[in-house]
Each structure stands twice: as C-alpha cells, then as structure tokens.
Design an enzyme around this catalytic site. Structure first.
Site, short mmCIF file in Angstrom:
data_model
loop_
_atom_site.label_atom_id
_atom_site.label_comp_id
_atom_site.label_asym_id
_atom_site.label_seq_id
_atom_site.Cartn_x
_atom_site.Cartn_y
_atom_site.Cartn_z
N GLY A 1 9.68 16.42 5.08
CA GLY A 1 10.41 16.99 6.20
C GLY A 1 9.50 17.13 7.42
O GLY A 1 9.53 16.29 8.30
N SER B 1 7.40 10.52 2.23
CA SER B 1 7.58 10.93 3.61
C SER B 1 6.51 11.94 4.02
O SER B 1 5.32 11.67 3.86
CB SER B 1 8.99 11.47 3.82
OG SER B 1 9.31 11.55 5.19
N TYR B 2 6.91 13.13 4.51
CA TYR B 2 5.89 14.10 4.93
C TYR B 2 5.07 14.61 3.76
O TYR B 2 4.00 15.20 3.94
CB TYR B 2 6.52 15.28 5.70
CG TYR B 2 5.49 16.10 6.43
CD1 TYR B 2 4.99 15.68 7.66
CD2 TYR B 2 4.96 17.27 5.87
CE1 TYR B 2 4.02 16.41 8.33
CE2 TYR B 2 4.00 18.00 6.53
CZ TYR B 2 3.52 17.56 7.76
OH TYR B 2 2.54 18.28 8.42
N ASP C 1 12.28 0.41 5.90
CA ASP C 1 12.21 1.75 6.47
C ASP C 1 11.58 1.67 7.86
O ASP C 1 10.48 1.16 8.02
CB ASP C 1 11.37 2.65 5.56
CG ASP C 1 11.13 4.03 6.16
OD1 ASP C 1 12.00 4.50 6.92
OD2 ASP C 1 10.08 4.64 5.86
N HIS D 1 13.54 4.04 3.07
CA HIS D 1 12.58 5.13 3.04
C HIS D 1 12.46 5.77 1.66
O HIS D 1 11.36 6.02 1.18
CB HIS D 1 13.03 6.19 4.06
CG HIS D 1 12.04 7.29 4.29
ND1 HIS D 1 10.80 7.08 4.84
CD2 HIS D 1 12.11 8.62 4.04
CE1 HIS D 1 10.15 8.22 4.94
NE2 HIS D 1 10.92 9.17 4.45
#
Length: 478
Positions: free
Chosen positions: A97, A193-194, A398, A450
């Site tokens: 996030g 991701s994060y 992605d 992603h």
C-alpha cells in the site's frame, strides 16, 4: 477414571511435552514462550467460516497484542500446510500500500486456500493455494489496516517503515507464544508491491535481533518479493520508461521527462516541465488499469472507480500511491465479505453484534506515510552477505512497479551473473525469463500483472516451490 479419559489426558500431556522439547533447543526463554502460549493455541481455531468447504487442514485467526500499554493489536490469519505441516516451513506474507490488507489481497484473492467469491457471498477453494507447500501466515500490518488497531490514538501518528517493522517483529515473537511448535521451523517472508520495503526491513531487523538476543532466535532463511517497490530513483525511471515502451505515453512526453527529470535529485520536482510530463503519464493511466495494462477494467457498480485509481502528488520524491489491486471488483467482494457479522464472529474479530468496519485499504494511512526509506538496496547488500535466499519476480504487464523498475534496481547492485538470462518453463509453456546473480534470483512472469498469482496461479505455486527448495526454475519443457 475411565480408560478413554486416561487416554485423552495422556495424549494432551504428550503433545505438551513434544512442543516444549521443540522450543527448548533455543534456551529456557523459548520454553517459557511455548509454555505460556499453549492454551491460546486452540482458542483461535476457525471452525465455522461461512460457506467454507471441508478441508483436511486447520486454520486460525485472531489478534496478537504487540503493545500491552497502548492496546495495540495486529490481526492474523494462519493456515497450516495442507499436508505434513510438521515438516514444512513457515512463511509470512505481507501486502503493501502502505495501508492495504494482506488478508484481503494475499489470503483471499491470491494465494490463500479460500478465495472470496463473487459479490462477497462466500468463499471458494483455491486449488493453487501456497499452503500446499508451506504453513502460511497472513498479517494485517500496521495498525489501522484491516482489523488491526490501537487503543492509543497517538500511535497512528507514528506510522512508517520502522514502526511497521518493529510491530511485525513483536507480532512474530508473541505469535510463537500461541504456536510454539513453529519456533524452530525454517522461516521465510514473502510479499508484493510496497512490501518490497516492508519485507527487507523486517528481514534485516530479524537478522540484527537474532545476533543481539539468541534466546528469541527466528530461523530466517530468505525472502521472496513480487513486483516490489525497491529504490525510488530506479522505480520512477522504470515506471516512465515502461509507459513509453508500451505505447501508453507519447514520444514527446518521454523525451521531456528524460531531459528534465533526474529522479535521484529531490529538487527535480521543482522543475515544472518534469512534473507536468510525469502528470501526463498518470493521466494516461487513468483510463486503463495500471496494474494490468492489457486486461479490461471492472465495469460493474463499485465503490471504487472502474479504472485504476492513481494518486500522485507533484513535487514529491515518493513513489506514487495507487490504491487497490488488479481488479476493483474483487476488492469490493472482499469488503462485503469481511464486513459480514458471521465472518467476523468466525474469525474472532467481533461478537457478531458490534461489528468492526473493515476496508481493503486505509486511505488515511495510504495518503500519509511520512517514514519511508528511499531505497532498500543497502539492505539487499547487507543480507546477501549473510547467505539469505533472495528471489524477486515481476509480472511483465504491470505498469505500477514494472519489470523495468526492478531490473534497474537490481542492476545497481552490480552483482556477478551466475546463470544467464533464459526462459523458464511451467510444463510445456514458457512462463517467463530468469537470471541468477550471486545472491539474488530474478524472474519474470509472462502476461501477468501486478498481483502475479491472480494471473498465473499454477505457475506462481510452482515458482514458490522452487524458491523454498532453492532449485532453479526449469529451463526446458517438462
């Protein structure tokens, strides 16, 4: 006393002795942790999850308090391996996030054994769940994400990378109180991701604390990352180069960025030509799904937009915040499911009457994350030297953290290549390409966005198995 009753007592005592012996190898402190937590082990057992089909493994959900004084508690969902859980490693999965739920994404959209069904009416079995290969632990972190919370409002103003890493570490130490049989198990961390920031930061903390206090040793073996944010400068450059190379932005926009943006400099955002051109990149992404550039966006009525939500603040050296995941429809199915009274009661979140509001991402955290490292590449260098297994993979459709960003980041490490670039196969098809460096394995997933397991569930499960075993993905069809 009946024979049956005596037998039950004998089994319970024997189990306690076995688990205590497993904890003893790391000292008396670990035995204390095992003994204290044994009674809590079964209280988190999930027994009546709505619409769940019969499975031959156990799963547990509930809270672990990481700060008694402030009343800070993190929610987890743990699935035992579907076969021989006593012989398989423990894997912690984190989503990013920052501010998005690992339970809502990883556990029930991607790699967990139960995937949320259409409209949030229930769950369906996932035949490609990663608990076929490992015991899987999903954590909603930091506080404010999903069901995780703090009773002290000032805690929320302290959020950031370091805060999240420390709470996750404390969570693990206290989680082992509930599950002492896993104290000595081989341990891995995975995420996407994060979590490209979260995971190396937590791995470094575990490594440092293992040296500082051997009595709380965690047998960390390595980490696995998918489409990870890694280093701001390389991530930015990869994002704009990918958009240009995939015909999302014009030649003129790309040239303007090359001429006016130096993503290694904070003052590059003072250049109006740079910020205007970067704004144009995100304007183009607003009409397609940045997470999966070749697939249709959700067109049903949703609480999110039917196209990718791109939040970008000009004159900021932070990577853009992009809420959600591959399919906004799936996000909303999860939201409906986790706000059901019967689901919250089954997961030991509420009594089913006073419900807790659950969202897949916390907008406040998402838009206010002050403490972030510009790069975790120094952590890579440090942990490579320790011999940890580090694998990184990228879905090649992605646009959010594209394959170019990851290649640029890894290139800056300057690692020797041990096995050159080559295709890797799943059964008879090319799944992507792989290259092995001294200390890092990097692979792509062909036609995956992603959240790779959403697009390539069978291939990603196989890849996960190769990672755990430390075996190179196959370079020939089979």
């Amino acid at each position: 006393m009946s024979f049956v009753y005596k037998l039950v007592i004998l089994v319970l005592v024997s189990t306690l002795v076995v688990e205590a012996a497993a904890a003893a190898s790391h000292g008396a402190a670990n035995w204390s942790r095992a003994r204290v937590g044994y009674s809590a082990y079964h209280s988190d057992l999930v027994t009546d999850l709505p619409t769940q089909a019969f499975v031959d493994f156990k799963h547990y959900a509930g809270y672990v308090t990481v700060d008694e004084k402030n009343g800070r508690a993190l929610f987890y969902w743990f699935y035992e391996a579907s076969s021989q859980p006593e012989k398989k490693p423990l894997v912690l999965w984190l989503n990013g996030g920052p501010g998005c739920s690992s339970v809502g994404y990883g556990a029930t959209q991607e790699i967990g054994p139960f995937i949320v069904d259409k409209d949030g009416t229930g769950i369906k079995f996932n035949p490609y769940a990663w608990n076929r290969e490992a015991n899987m632990l999903f954590l909603e972190s930091p506080i404010g994400v999903g069901f995780s919370y703090s009773n002290t409002s000032s805690d929320y103003s302290q959020l950031g990378d370091d805060f999240a890493a420390n709470d996750s570490y404390n969570f693990l130490q206290k989680w082992f109180l509930k599950f002492p049989a896993y104290l000595n198990r081989s341990f891995y961390i995975a995420g996407e991701s994060y979590a490209g920031k979260y995971v190396p930061e937590l791995a470094e903390l575990i490594y440092d604390m293992n040296k500082k206090n051997p009595s709380t040793y965690i047998d960390l073996k390595g980490f696995l990352l998918g489409n990870p944010e890694t280093s701001n400068a390389e991530d930015w450059q990869g994002l704009v180069d990918y958009a240009w190379s995939h015909a999302i932005v014009s030649e003129e926009t790309h040239k303007t960025i090359l001429q006016n943006c130096d993503f290694r400099r904070n003052d590059t955002w003072d250049n109006e030509k740079c910020t205007d051109a970067v704004d144009e990149v995100f304007n183009q992404y607003k009409v397609i799904d940045i997470y999966s550039i070749y697939t249709p966006a959700c067109t049903t009525n949703t609480t999110a937009s039917s196209v990718a939500q791109v939040t970008y603040k000009s004159k900021s050296n932070m990577m853009p915040r992009t809420l959600g995941g591959y399919d906004p429809c799936l996000d909303n199915y999860a939201t409906v499911f986790y706000n059901r009274a019967d689901v919250q009661r089954a997961l030991h979140v509420s009594d089913g009457r006073q419900l807790k509001k659950w969202s897949i991402c916390n907008d406040t955290i998402f838009n206010n994350w002050p403490d972030t490292r510009p790069s975790v590449l120094p952590i890579y260098k440090k942990l490579i030297e320790t011999g940890l297994r580090i694998w990184v993979y990228s879905g090649d459709t992605d646009g959010r953290v594209p394959v170019m960003s990851t290649r640029y980041s890894l290139d800056t490490l300057g690692l020797p290549i041990t096995k050159p670039w080559r295709p890797w196969y799943h059964q008879k098809q090319v799944s992507g390409w792989v290259q092995e460096y001294k200390g890092v394995t990097f692979a792509t997933f062909r036609e995956a966005g992603h959240a790779v397991p959403l697009f390539k569930p069978s291939e990603s499960l196989a890849f996960f198995s190769y990672f755990l075993s430390g075996v190179s993905p196959p370079s020939k069809p089979f």
